[in-house]
Write a protein that holds these residues in place. Structure first.
Motif, PDB file in Angstrom:
ATOM      1  N   ALA A   2       0.905  -1.228  -0.071  1.00 28.73           N
ATOM      2  CA  ALA A   2      -0.079   0.092   0.295  1.00 28.73           C
ATOM      3  C   ALA A   2       1.286   1.152  -0.059  1.00 28.73           C
ATOM      4  CB  ALA A   2      -0.488  -0.149   1.635  1.00 28.73           C
ATOM      5  N   LYS A   3       0.333   2.136  -0.780  1.00 35.47           N
ATOM      6  CA  LYS A   3       1.068   3.740  -0.882  1.00 35.47           C
ATOM      7  C   LYS A   3       1.309   3.980   0.776  1.00 35.47           C
ATOM      8  CE  LYS A   3       0.800   8.069  -3.346  1.00 35.47           C
ATOM      9  NZ  LYS A   3       1.042   8.864  -4.208  1.00 35.47           N
ATOM     10  N   TYR A   4       0.532   4.039   0.983  1.00 37.41           N
ATOM     11  CA  TYR A   4       0.468   5.410   2.509  1.00 37.41           C
ATOM     12  C   TYR A   4       0.350   4.174   3.767  1.00 37.41           C
ATOM     13  CZ  TYR A   4      -0.812   8.874  -0.715  1.00 37.41           C
ATOM     14  OH  TYR A   4      -1.255   9.918  -1.286  1.00 37.41           O
ATOM     15  N   ASP A   5       0.936   2.863   3.560  1.00 42.76           N
ATOM     16  CA  ASP A   5       1.601   2.081   4.670  1.00 42.76           C
ATOM     17  C   ASP A   5       1.881   2.382   6.154  1.00 42.76           C
ATOM     18  OD1 ASP A   5       4.274   0.794   5.291  1.00 42.76           O
ATOM     19  OD2 ASP A   5       3.241   0.411   3.266  1.00 42.76           O
ATOM     20  N   THR A   6       2.057   1.951   7.377  1.00 44.64           N
ATOM     21  CA  THR A   6       2.314   3.007   8.398  1.00 44.64           C
ATOM     22  C   THR A   6       3.853   2.702   8.542  1.00 44.64           C
ATOM     23  OG1 THR A   6       0.900   2.141   9.942  1.00 44.64           O
ATOM     24  CG2 THR A   6       2.518   2.679  11.420  1.00 44.64           C
ATOM     25  N   MET A   7       4.627   1.888   7.900  1.00 43.59           N
ATOM     26  CA  MET A   7       6.026   1.193   8.034  1.00 43.59           C
ATOM     27  C   MET A   7       6.847   2.350   7.260  1.00 43.59           C
ATOM     28  SD  MET A   7       8.101   0.192   9.942  1.00 43.59           S
ATOM     29  CE  MET A   7       8.979  -1.034   9.950  1.00 43.59           C
ATOM     30  N   ARG A   8       6.098   2.490   5.693  1.00 43.32           N
ATOM     31  CA  ARG A   8       6.517   4.083   4.858  1.00 43.32           C
ATOM     32  C   ARG A   8       6.622   5.316   5.890  1.00 43.32           C
ATOM     33  NH1 ARG A   8       4.964   2.558  -1.326  1.00 43.32           N
ATOM     34  NH2 ARG A   8       6.255   0.304  -1.718  1.00 43.32           N
ATOM     35  N   LYS A   9       5.364   5.640   6.077  1.00 46.20           N
ATOM     36  CA  LYS A   9       5.031   6.503   6.663  1.00 46.20           C
ATOM     37  C   LYS A   9       6.269   7.405   8.229  1.00 46.20           C
ATOM     38  CE  LYS A   9      -0.005   7.328   6.163  1.00 46.20           C
ATOM     39  NZ  LYS A   9      -1.100   7.598   7.379  1.00 46.20           N
ATOM     40  N   GLU A  10       6.523   5.641   8.559  1.00 48.90           N
ATOM     41  CA  GLU A  10       7.187   5.962  10.135  1.00 48.90           C
ATOM     42  C   GLU A  10       8.993   6.563   9.483  1.00 48.90           C
ATOM     43  OE1 GLU A  10       7.222   6.548  13.164  1.00 48.90           O
ATOM     44  OE2 GLU A  10       5.248   6.677  12.685  1.00 48.90           O
ATOM     45  N   THR A  11       9.363   5.556   8.597  1.00 49.46           N
ATOM     46  CA  THR A  11      10.536   6.046   7.473  1.00 49.46           C
ATOM     47  C   THR A  11      10.575   7.129   6.762  1.00 49.46           C
ATOM     48  OG1 THR A  11      10.443   3.210   7.600  1.00 49.46           O
ATOM     49  CG2 THR A  11      12.007   4.830   5.757  1.00 49.46           C
ATOM     50  N   ARG A  12       9.717   7.742   6.563  1.00 50.08           N
ATOM     51  CA  ARG A  12       9.572   8.687   5.796  1.00 50.08           C
ATOM     52  C   ARG A  12       9.410   9.851   6.355  1.00 50.08           C
ATOM     53  NH1 ARG A  12       3.762  11.283   3.776  1.00 50.08           N
ATOM     54  NH2 ARG A  12       3.579  11.244   6.525  1.00 50.08           N
ATOM     55  N   ILE A  17      12.940  14.059   9.564  1.00 50.99           N
ATOM     56  CA  ILE A  17      13.461  15.137  10.719  1.00 50.99           C
ATOM     57  C   ILE A  17      14.748  15.139  10.314  1.00 50.99           C
ATOM     58  CG2 ILE A  17      13.932  14.559  13.378  1.00 50.99           C
ATOM     59  CD1 ILE A  17      10.902  15.412  12.575  1.00 50.99           C
ATOM     60  N   LYS A  18      15.433  13.927   9.104  1.00 49.62           N
ATOM     61  CA  LYS A  18      16.517  14.244   9.464  1.00 49.62           C
ATOM     62  C   LYS A  18      17.496  15.084   8.710  1.00 49.62           C
ATOM     63  CE  LYS A  18      20.578  11.140   8.302  1.00 49.62           C
ATOM     64  NZ  LYS A  18      20.568   9.714   7.266  1.00 49.62           N
ATOM     65  N   MET A  19      15.993  14.878   7.408  1.00 46.60           N
ATOM     66  CA  MET A  19      16.263  16.214   6.707  1.00 46.60           C
ATOM     67  C   MET A  19      16.440  17.772   7.215  1.00 46.60           C
ATOM     68  SD  MET A  19      14.687  16.880   2.804  1.00 46.60           S
ATOM     69  CE  MET A  19      16.088  15.931   1.653  1.00 46.60           C
ATOM     70  N   VAL A  42       4.718  18.143   6.390  1.00 48.66           N
ATOM     71  CA  VAL A  42       6.131  18.382   7.268  1.00 48.66           C
ATOM     72  C   VAL A  42       6.224  19.206   8.912  1.00 48.66           C
ATOM     73  CG1 VAL A  42       8.576  19.661   6.936  1.00 48.66           C
ATOM     74  CG2 VAL A  42       7.006  18.481   4.555  1.00 48.66           C
ATOM     75  N   SER A  43       5.613  20.399   8.609  1.00 47.01           N
ATOM     76  CA  SER A  43       5.741  21.457  10.317  1.00 47.01           C
ATOM     77  C   SER A  43       4.855  20.487  10.640  1.00 47.01           C
ATOM     78  CB  SER A  43       4.593  22.470   9.552  1.00 47.01           C
ATOM     79  OG  SER A  43       4.276  23.253  10.635  1.00 47.01           O
ATOM     80  N   ARG A  44       3.974  19.524  10.651  1.00 45.89           N
ATOM     81  CA  ARG A  44       3.157  18.997  10.858  1.00 45.89           C
ATOM     82  C   ARG A  44       3.584  17.319  11.339  1.00 45.89           C
ATOM     83  NH1 ARG A  44      -2.273  18.606  13.337  1.00 45.89           N
ATOM     84  NH2 ARG A  44      -1.841  20.223  12.689  1.00 45.89           N
ATOM     85  N   ILE A  45       4.987  16.802  11.074  1.00 41.57           N
ATOM     86  CA  ILE A  45       5.959  16.017  11.418  1.00 41.57           C
ATOM     87  C   ILE A  45       6.997  16.708  12.218  1.00 41.57           C
ATOM     88  CG2 ILE A  45       7.624  13.886  10.036  1.00 41.57           C
ATOM     89  CD1 ILE A  45       6.039  14.262   7.503  1.00 41.57           C
TER      90      ILE A  45
END
Length: 66
Positions: A2-12, A17-19, A42-45
C-alpha cells in the motif's frame, strides 16, 4: 504494498526529521517537495516528533491549528 502503510510513513517521517536537522537552510516547502508532501505536513511531522510529552504535543497542536 500500500502507498500509505504505517511503516513507510514512519520511515518517511524519520527522513523528514533528519533532513530538517541536517539542512536547516531548507524551507519546509522545499523539504515537502522532496518527499512529495505539503509544507503543512512537514511542519506537523516536525512538531509531533520534537515535543517531549503528550501534554506539550496537545498544546502545540492547538497553537498550530489556531
Amino acid at each position: 504494498m500500500a502507498k500509505y502503510d504505517t511503516m513507510r510513513k514512519e520511515t518517511r517521517n524519520q527522513a523528514v526529521i533528519k533532513m530538517h536537522r541536517e539542512h536547516p537552510e531548507l524551507s519546509l516547502e522545499e523539504i515537502g517537495d522532496y518527499f512529495n508532501i505539503s509544507r503543512q505536513r512537514v511542519s506537523r511531522i516536525i512538531l509531533i516528533h520534537t515535543v517531549s510529552s503528550p501534554v506539550d504535543l496537545s498544546k502545540a497542536l492547538k497553537i498550530a491549528i489556531a
